[in-house]
Design a protein around this motif. Structure first.
Motif, PDB file in Angstrom:
ATOM      1  N   THR A  34       0.866  -1.167   0.000  1.00 47.96           N
ATOM      2  CA  THR A  34       0.000   0.000   0.000  1.00 47.96           C
ATOM      3  C   THR A  34       0.909   1.225   0.000  1.00 47.96           C
ATOM      4  O   THR A  34       1.995   1.167   0.576  1.00 47.96           O
ATOM      5  N   SER A  37      -0.861   6.550   2.166  1.00 42.75           N
ATOM      6  CA  SER A  37      -2.290   6.225   2.242  1.00 42.75           C
ATOM      7  C   SER A  37      -2.815   6.127   3.666  1.00 42.75           C
ATOM      8  O   SER A  37      -3.990   6.354   3.908  1.00 42.75           O
ATOM      9  N   SER A  88      -6.868  -5.585  -5.801  1.00 44.79           N
ATOM     10  CA  SER A  88      -6.755  -4.149  -5.565  1.00 44.79           C
ATOM     11  C   SER A  88      -7.982  -3.588  -4.860  1.00 44.79           C
ATOM     12  O   SER A  88      -9.088  -4.117  -4.975  1.00 44.79           O
ATOM     13  N   CYS A  89      -7.748  -2.509  -4.142  1.00 44.42           N
ATOM     14  CA  CYS A  89      -8.819  -1.768  -3.478  1.00 44.42           C
ATOM     15  C   CYS A  89      -8.516  -0.284  -3.660  1.00 44.42           C
ATOM     16  O   CYS A  89      -7.385   0.160  -3.420  1.00 44.42           O
ATOM     17  N   TYR A  90      -9.515   0.458  -4.102  1.00 39.35           N
ATOM     18  CA  TYR A  90      -9.405   1.897  -4.303  1.00 39.35           C
ATOM     19  C   TYR A  90     -10.509   2.597  -3.530  1.00 39.35           C
ATOM     20  O   TYR A  90     -11.608   2.078  -3.379  1.00 39.35           O
ATOM     21  N   MET A 105     -10.027   8.381  -8.040  1.00 39.40           N
ATOM     22  CA  MET A 105      -9.670   7.117  -7.392  1.00 39.40           C
ATOM     23  C   MET A 105      -8.403   7.320  -6.562  1.00 39.40           C
ATOM     24  O   MET A 105      -7.485   8.014  -6.989  1.00 39.40           O
ATOM     25  N   PHE A 106      -8.373   6.678  -5.395  1.00 36.84           N
ATOM     26  CA  PHE A 106      -7.210   6.766  -4.510  1.00 36.84           C
ATOM     27  C   PHE A 106      -6.760   5.356  -4.148  1.00 36.84           C
ATOM     28  O   PHE A 106      -7.571   4.543  -3.708  1.00 36.84           O
ATOM     29  N   PRO A 107      -5.464   5.031  -4.325  1.00 35.92           N
ATOM     30  CA  PRO A 107      -4.992   3.674  -4.037  1.00 35.92           C
ATOM     31  C   PRO A 107      -5.015   3.377  -2.539  1.00 35.92           C
ATOM     32  O   PRO A 107      -4.506   4.150  -1.737  1.00 35.92           O
TER      33      PRO A 107
END
Length: 150
Positions: A29, A33, A60-62, A70-72
């Motif tokens: 990650t 974040s 993946s998760c955003y 979109m944010f990682p």
């Protein structure tokens, strides 16, 4: 594994002391974040896809920023196909780094993968799982025999 978001972890297979290691999985990650994810909208998206090398799958998760970008949030590269064990390991990692995702006001949008759905119920039990409308439509077309656009 330390509880640091910038930590990259892996597990290897093979004989002990061998010079050739085959990575089984990586979880990662972005380091920035941890401070940002609690400030995102309470809507997250998760999916997996096959990679063009080996037999690896990218999980993946955003999240969604205030500007609707979109944010990682978290990623994993796991050997093998998308499955329940992969998703469980992924969500354990993500909720360890970002515990705010496992709250009652969080919605996670996904396709209708059974392993993903079950893993969310078990590992992110306070969040609500909602199925993507595109995938719902595709399943209706597939199951009912309707043609696209009718």
């Amino acid at each position: 594994m330390e509880n640091r978001s910038s930590q990259l972890t892996h597990r290897s297979v093979g004989s002990e002391g061998s010079k050739c290691e085959i990575p089984r999985w990586y979880f990662f990650t972005p380091s920035f974040s941890q401070g940002t994810v609690p400030e995102l909208q309470r809507l997250f998206m998760a999916d997996a896809c096959h990679l063009n090398f080996g037999k690896y799958t990218l999980y993946s998760c955003y999240g969604i920023s205030a500007n609707a970008n979109m944010f990682p949030v978290g990623f994993a590269i796991i050997f093998g196909n998308e499955n329940l064990l992969g998703w469980k390991a992924f969500w354990q990692f993500v909720t360890k780094i970002h515990p705010c995702i496992n709250e009652t006001d969080v919605t996670i949008v996904t396709d209708q993968d059974k392993g993903l759905e079950t893993a969310i119920k078990e590992e992110v039990s306070n969040a609500v799982n909602f199925h993507c409308s595109y995938h719902r439509l595709q399943n209706i077309i597939k199951m009912c025999g309707a043609k696209s656009g009718t």
